[in-house]
Write an enzyme that holds these catalytic residues in place. Structure first.
Site: not given
Ligand SMILES: *Cc1c(COP(=O)(O)O)cnc(C)c1O
Length: 381
Positions: A51, A267
Site C-alpha cells: 500500500k 531560522y
Molecule cells: C499495513 C497493514 C499491514 C502491514 O503492516 P506492517 O506493520 O507494515 O507489517 C498488514 N495488515 C493490514 C491490515 C495493514 O493495514
C-alpha cells in the site's frame, strides 16, 4: 528562464541529475527481506503489503521484485492502488484493504481485484454482486478483534460462518493493534478472538500477522502473513534489529561556509555556534519528506548526516529546501561543494531518522518526496 526543452537532452539530464538528491532503492535487499520472512512464516504463505506506493518506494518497481522473489498475494489500501498494481502484476492475487465503496464493484471486476470486506453492508453488497454475476468472486472478510477500526465483530463473523455470507470468502483476516510491543495483553486476546472467528469458516485461509506478528511467533502466523514495514527495512518490533536496509538517500552539498562563535544558524536563530565552525549546506527540505522536526537547536540535537564516511550533526533548523550540517570535525579537504552527504544508509536507518522527529519509520518512508531522482538497483538487472 532557460527552457530545458531548448537544451540537448543529455545536457539537460546531466544538469538535473547533479541538482537532485538521489534515493537509491535496493531491490535485492527488498527481495532478500521477503525471502527471510517467507522462511520464517513457512508453512504459512507470505504475502506482501504494498500500500501507499510500496511504503513510498515505488510500487511499479517494488511489486515485480517481490513477485520475482516468490510473493503471489499482495495487499494495497485503495482501489486505485489495486488498479495500478494489476497493470504490473497480471497474475497476482490482489486484495484491497480499504474494502468496497458503494458502486465500485465493476472496477473490482474489471481488474480482478478482491475487496477486504470490513462491514456487514459491504458483505451484503458483495453477495448481491456475486448473485448478479451468477459466478463466485473471491473476497476477504475482515474481523475486528481489538482495533475498532475495520471489520465485523467476532459474533457477526461466527453467525456468518453458520448462515453463509452469500459467497465463499477466500480469506478471513484480522489485524493486530499492539504487535510491536510483544508483551501487550491485547495481543493474546486478539489471537483468541481471531481463532474463534476463523473456526467459523472451516477450510477458508486465515490471516492475522503484520510484520511484527510474523516475527513474534508461530501462534500469530495462521495460513497467510501480511508483512509490510519489515520488507522495506523498518523495525517492526520496538528495539529489535530490522532486516536489510532498502533505501539510501544522498544529497549534494551546495556550499561549505565558515561560522564564528556566537553566530546562530538558520531560522529562529535556534542554534548558536560554540566555536569556529564549518557548515555544509545541503539541498533538501520539507518537500522531500525531510521534516522540520529532524532539525537541531541549542540543547536538542537533531539528526546526523554522513559525509566522507563520518557522522556529522545537523546544526539549526531544517529550512524548506536547505539543511545545514556541522562539518568542523572533518579535515577541510574532506568536504567539498558538489560532494554527497548521506542522510539514510551507511548505518542511518529509517527508524533512527524517525526517532529524531518523534515519529516512526513508516512515516519517514511514506513521506519520501517526489523530487528525488529514484534509482532502482538489482544484481538481477
Ligand atoms: C499495513 C497493514 C499491514 C502491514 O503492516 P506492517 O506493520 O507494515 O507489517 C498488514 N495488515 C493490514 C491490515 C495493514 O493495514
Amino acid at each position: 528562464m532557460t527552457s530545458l526543452s531548448l537544451m540537448p537532452k543529455d545536457v539537460a539530464d546531466t544538469a538535473i541529475d547533479r541538482s537532485n538528491a538521489v534515493l537509491t532503492i535496493d531491490l535485492d535487499a527488498l527481495a532478500d527481506n521477503w525471502r527471510a520472512l517467507a522462511r520464517l512464516a513457512a508453512p504459512a504463505e507470505c504475502s506482501a503489503v504494498v500500500k501507499a506506493n510500496a511504503y513510498g518506494l515505488g510500487i511499479a518497481h517494488a511489486a515485480p521484485a517481490l513477485w520475482q522473489a516468490g510473493a503471489r498475494t499482495f495487499f494495497v489500501a485503495l482501489l486505485e492502488e489495486g488498479v495500478r498494481l494489476r497493470a504490473v502484476l497480471p497474475e497476482a492475487t490482489i486484495y484491497v484493504l480499504g474494502g468496497l465503496l458503494p458502486g465500485t464493484e465493476a472496477a473490482f471486476e474489471a481488474c480482478n481485484l478482491r475487496p477486504v470486506l470490513g462491514s456487514l453492508p459491504e458483505i451484503a453488497d458483495w453477495a448481491a454482486h456475486v448473485r448478479t454475476l451468477g459466478a463466485e468472486r473471491p473476497a476477504a472478510i475482515h474481523v475486528d478483534t481489538g482495533m475498532n477500526r475495520l471489520g465485523i465483530t467476532v459474533d457477526e463473523a461466527v453467525a456468518l460462518g453458520v448462515e453463509g455470507a452469500g459467497f465463499r470468502p477466500s480469506l478471513i483476516m484480522s489485524h493486530l493493534a499492539c504487535a510491536d510491543t510483544p508483551s501487550h495483553p491485547l495481543t493474546a486476546r486478539q489471537v483468541e478472538r481471531f481463532s474463534r472467528a476463523a473456526a467459523a469458516f472451516p477450510g477458508v485461509p486465515a490471516s492475522l500477522a503484520n510484520s511484527a506478528g510474523v516475527q513474534s511467533g508461530p501462534e500469530f502466523r495462521f495460513d497467510l502473513v501480511r508483512p509490510g514495514i519489515a520488507l522495506y527495512g523498518g523495525a517492526a518490533i520496538a528495539g529489535r534489529a530490522p532486516l536489510k536496509p532498502v533505501v539510501r538517500l544522498e544529497v549534494p552539498i551546495i556550499q561549505v561556509r565558515q561560522g564564528l562563535p556566537g553566530d546562530s544558524v538558520g531560522y529562529g536563530a535556534a542554534q548558536r555556534l560554540a566555536r569556529d565552525s564549518r557548515i555544509a549546506v545541503l539541498s533538501l527540505g520539507y518537500a522531500d519528506g525531510f521534516h522540520r522536526a529532524f532539525g537541531s537547536a541549542d540543547g536538542r540535537p537533531g539528526a546526523d548526516a554522513i559525509i566522507a564516511g563520518q557522522r556529522c550533526p545537523l546544526v539549526g533548523r531544517i529550512s524548506m529546501d536547505l539543511v545545514t550540517v556541522d562539518v568542523t570535525d572533518l579535515p577541510p579537504q574532506a568536504v567539498q561543494r558538489g560532494q554527497s552527504a548521506v542522510l539514510l544508509g551507511e548505518g542511518i536507518g529509517v527508524d533512527e531518522l524517525a526517532a529524531h522527529g518523534g515519529t516512526i519509520g513508516y512515516e519517514v518512508l511514506t513521506g519520501l518526496g517526489a523530487r528525488y531522482r529514484r534509482v532502482y538497483v538489482s544484481g538481477a538487472g
